[in-house]
Write a protein that holds these residues in place. Structure first.
Motif: not given
Length: 141
Positions: A13-18, A47-50, A78-85
């Protein structure tokens, strides 16, 4: 969020929301630039794989990036860096040839984003809005 269970479903859910918040951010930026000299172009996917995704068996996912050009000249990526910060609900890097800006969502999980731009080596910050975004593009923030 109090007493929240962290499990595979929650991570998904968090990944989808991000990914939705990132797409909404790109849409907002495109809207702000509509009719200006700037052009928004989809960049290469990343690729997002935190680590939390790995720990809970959530597979890697692709996330979009965008580039902003002044006609055909590169201005900003504009580059997403990470969700869990720590202390934030995600980070996006804004990269130009001369500067780097850090965009952080300070909202609670699953709430309306509150984007803040950090600049000058994180010494200063301001809220993301059309005016502050255009200042970044004009290299005057």
């Amino acid at each position: 969020m109090k007493d929240q269970i962290i499990d595979k479903e929650h991570i998904e859910l968090r990944v989808s929301d991000w990914k939705k918040r990132i797409e909404d951010l790109y849409t907002m930026m495109s809207f702000w630039l509509d009719g200006s000299k700037y052009v928004v172009r989809k960049g290469s996917k990343i690729t997002m794989y935190e680590s939390l995704m790995q720990n809970f068996g959530v597979p890697p996912t692709q996330i979009d990036t965008i580039d902003i050009l002044d006609r055909r000249l590169y201005v900003l990526s504009v580059k997403p860096k990470g969700l869990w910060i720590i202390g934030a609900n995600g980070r996006v890097d804004l990269l130009s040839i001369t500067n780097q800006y850090i965009l952080v969502d300070t909202a609670e999980q699953f709430k309306e984003p509150k984007w803040i731009i950090y600049y000058e080596g994180r010494k200063k910050h301001t809220r993301l809005d059309k005016q502050s975004f255009l200042k970044i593009l004009n290299n005057s923030l």
